[in-house]
Structures are given as C-alpha cells and as structure tokens.
Design an enzyme around this catalytic site. Structure first.
Site, PDB file in Angstrom:
ATOM      1  CB  THR A  31      -6.839  -9.094  -7.302  1.00  0.00           C
ATOM      2  OG1 THR A  31      -6.672  -9.251  -8.724  1.00  0.00           O
ATOM      3  CG2 THR A  31      -6.253  -7.758  -6.878  1.00  0.00           C
ATOM      4  CG  PHE A  38      -1.742  -1.699  -1.977  1.00  0.00           C
ATOM      5  CD1 PHE A  38      -1.751  -1.871  -0.609  1.00  0.00           C
ATOM      6  CD2 PHE A  38      -0.924  -2.521  -2.737  1.00  0.00           C
ATOM      7  CE1 PHE A  38      -0.972  -2.832   0.009  1.00  0.00           C
ATOM      8  CE2 PHE A  38      -0.134  -3.489  -2.141  1.00  0.00           C
ATOM      9  CZ  PHE A  38      -0.162  -3.641  -0.765  1.00  0.00           C
ATOM     10  NE  ARG A  39      -1.257   3.726  -4.412  1.00  0.00           N
ATOM     11  CZ  ARG A  39      -0.392   2.913  -3.820  1.00  0.00           C
ATOM     12  NH1 ARG A  39      -0.346   1.646  -4.166  1.00  0.00           N
ATOM     13  NH2 ARG A  39       0.421   3.359  -2.882  1.00  0.00           N
ATOM     14  CD  GLN A 105       5.390  -2.218  -7.440  1.00  0.00           C
ATOM     15  OE1 GLN A 105       4.592  -2.561  -8.310  1.00  0.00           O
ATOM     16  NE2 GLN A 105       5.426  -0.991  -6.970  1.00  0.00           N
ATOM     17  CG  HIS A 123       8.191  -3.429  -1.700  1.00  0.00           C
ATOM     18  ND1 HIS A 123       7.074  -2.993  -2.405  1.00  0.00           N
ATOM     19  CD2 HIS A 123       9.124  -2.454  -1.863  1.00  0.00           C
ATOM     20  CE1 HIS A 123       7.337  -1.820  -2.965  1.00  0.00           C
ATOM     21  NE2 HIS A 123       8.574  -1.477  -2.649  1.00  0.00           N
ATOM     22  CB  CYS A 131      15.899 -10.998  16.519  1.00  0.00           C
ATOM     23  SG  CYS A 131      16.263 -10.132  18.057  1.00  0.00           S
ATOM     24  CB  CYS A 156      14.616 -12.648  19.768  1.00  0.00           C
ATOM     25  SG  CYS A 156      16.097 -13.622  19.490  1.00  0.00           S
ATOM     26  CB  CYS A 159      18.828 -11.151  22.358  1.00  0.00           C
ATOM     27  SG  CYS A 159      17.920 -10.343  21.015  1.00  0.00           S
TER      28      CYS A 159
END
Length: 250
Positions: A31, A38-39, A105, A123, A131, A156, A159
């Site tokens: 922060t 988040f909370r 996290q 995470h 891709c 990508c 492809c």
C-alpha cells in the site's frame, strides 16, 4: 499492556532464535507503493469492484473484452509501481542471513525489484504474459501496448491466439511448485512472519497453520492472531524498519 517497542524486541528475539525463518506477504505490504489492498474497510479494492466480474479466468475465456477493458488497467498500473521501505527491509533481512525465503501473494513483483532473491510468487507476476494457444512467453509490456492500441484481446504474433497475464486469476489452478512449497515449509520453517495479509485467501492462508511459530504485522485482525507469538498492528514499512534496527542492535 505490552508496548510497541517490547513487541518489536520480542519479534527480533524470535528471529534470532529461529533456524529457518520465512516471511509471507500480502497486499498490505504494497500500500505504501500506491497499490490498494483488497479488504481494508472503505478503501479495499474488492469493496469497489466485483473481482469475479472482471478478473476471473471464466471472463477471460468466455468474454475477454470486459477483462481487458475493466480489469486489465489495474494490472497495467500495478506493473509501474516501485518498491517501498518494507520491500527493501525484507530484502535486507535476507541479505544479512536472517530470512531464508519469502512467499508472496502479490503479483506486483516488488520483492524482486527490491532485491529479494529467494521468492515464491504464488499468484504469479506482471513481468510476462503468455499465449493461451502455443504458450509462447511475451514481456508484459507487449500486452499493455496492444491493449493501448485497442487490440482487444491482445494476440500472439506466432499463432494469433489470445495473450493473457502470467498471474493466477480467480478460477485458475495454483502453480505446480506451490505444493512442493507447502511441504518444504511444513518440515523446514520454524518461524514465519506474516506481513500485510489478512490470511483469508486459500490455499495460501493455510501455510502458517503447520509452522511451529509465527508472528503477524497487519493493520487488521486475522483468524491467526491467537496462534501468533507477536501481533503488531501498524504500517509494515515502519515496523520492518524498526525490526531491522532492533536486530542490528542486539
């Protein structure tokens, strides 16, 4: 009533006594780098945005436009953030030989930017994307540039399948190394310091359950407070700075 100074000294003592000290960090450590957590009541990101509506793998796969128009801007801004004092102090704890490793996290990559070496970003991170077809890796900046040019979703060059950030979205499985990490901490970690996490997102929140001793630096209460040897309510940058000073003086 135990004073703040006594809590910091006790925390320093626990680190000195430990043989295998690890840290676990959450959104609260970032922060001070301008990244909303988040909370936290009133300011937490999930009080303003439904994460499932804009940041889930289901949305990305079925209707990528809202993901890239509403959710991606947060990723883009996070990627520009710089480490704060808390990140640098944890890197210094590792450099001085106190800290064996760090589990985070956070997807902001700020521990790596600050110089921490033994980091598990459970995470994911925003240094790269990949891709969804051929799995080719791309610098995250490639995704940002395509979105800024209104190429939604970004594709990508190889492809022409969709590109996505190298992060664990809601609905994604955890990375394969996570379960090896669980086992490692269970049998090796004898002290864990949790910094800036409310410990409500599983399976990461389960990691402190099996360690022998733990302490918590967090602004809000957690379900693990009763298990912790020390709980310090305060700004993580400030507390970690004082902790390092106490360790240097002891």
């Amino acid at each position: 009533m135990v004073s703040y100074e006594e809590q910091v000294q006790k925390l320093a003592g626990l680190i000195k006594e430990s043989n295998s000290f690890y840290a676990l960090t959450g959104a609260g450590i970032s922060t001070d780098s301008g990244i909303a957590d988040f909370r936290s009541p009133g300011t937490g990101l999930w009080e303003k945005v439904d994460p499932i509506a804009v940041s889930s793998v289901e949305v990305l796969q079925s209707n990528p436009r809202p993901f890239y128009e509403a959710g991606f801007s947060r990723f883009s801004s996070i990627s520009l953030a710089e480490p704060n004092e808390g990140h640098y102090k944890l890197a210094e704890l590792e450099k001085k030989g106190y800290l064996k490793g760090l589990v985070t996290q956070n997807i902001d990559g700020l521990h790596v930017k600050a110089g921490s070496k033994n980091v598990w970003e459970v995470h994911g991170h925003l240094r790269t994307g990949y891709c969804t077809g051929c799995r080719k890796k791309y610098p995250f900046e490639e995704l940002v540039q395509q979105v800024e040019l209104k190429r939604i979703p970004p594709v990508c060059h190889n492809c022409f399948s969709m590109l996505r950030p190298d992060v664990v979205l809601f609905g994604d499985p955890m990375p394969s190394f996570f379960f090896e990490l669980q086992h490692k901490l269970q049998y090796e970690c004898d002290f864990m310091l949790v910094v800036g996490s409310s410990l409500v997102v599983y399976p990461v929140a389960d990691l402190p359950r099996t360690v022998k001793k733990m302490a918590i630096i967090n602004q809000q209460p957690t379900d693990y407070d009763q298990k912790a040897e020390v709980v310090i309510r305060g700004n993580s940058s400030h507390v970690l700075s004082d902790l390092l000073e106490a360790l240097d003086q002891s």
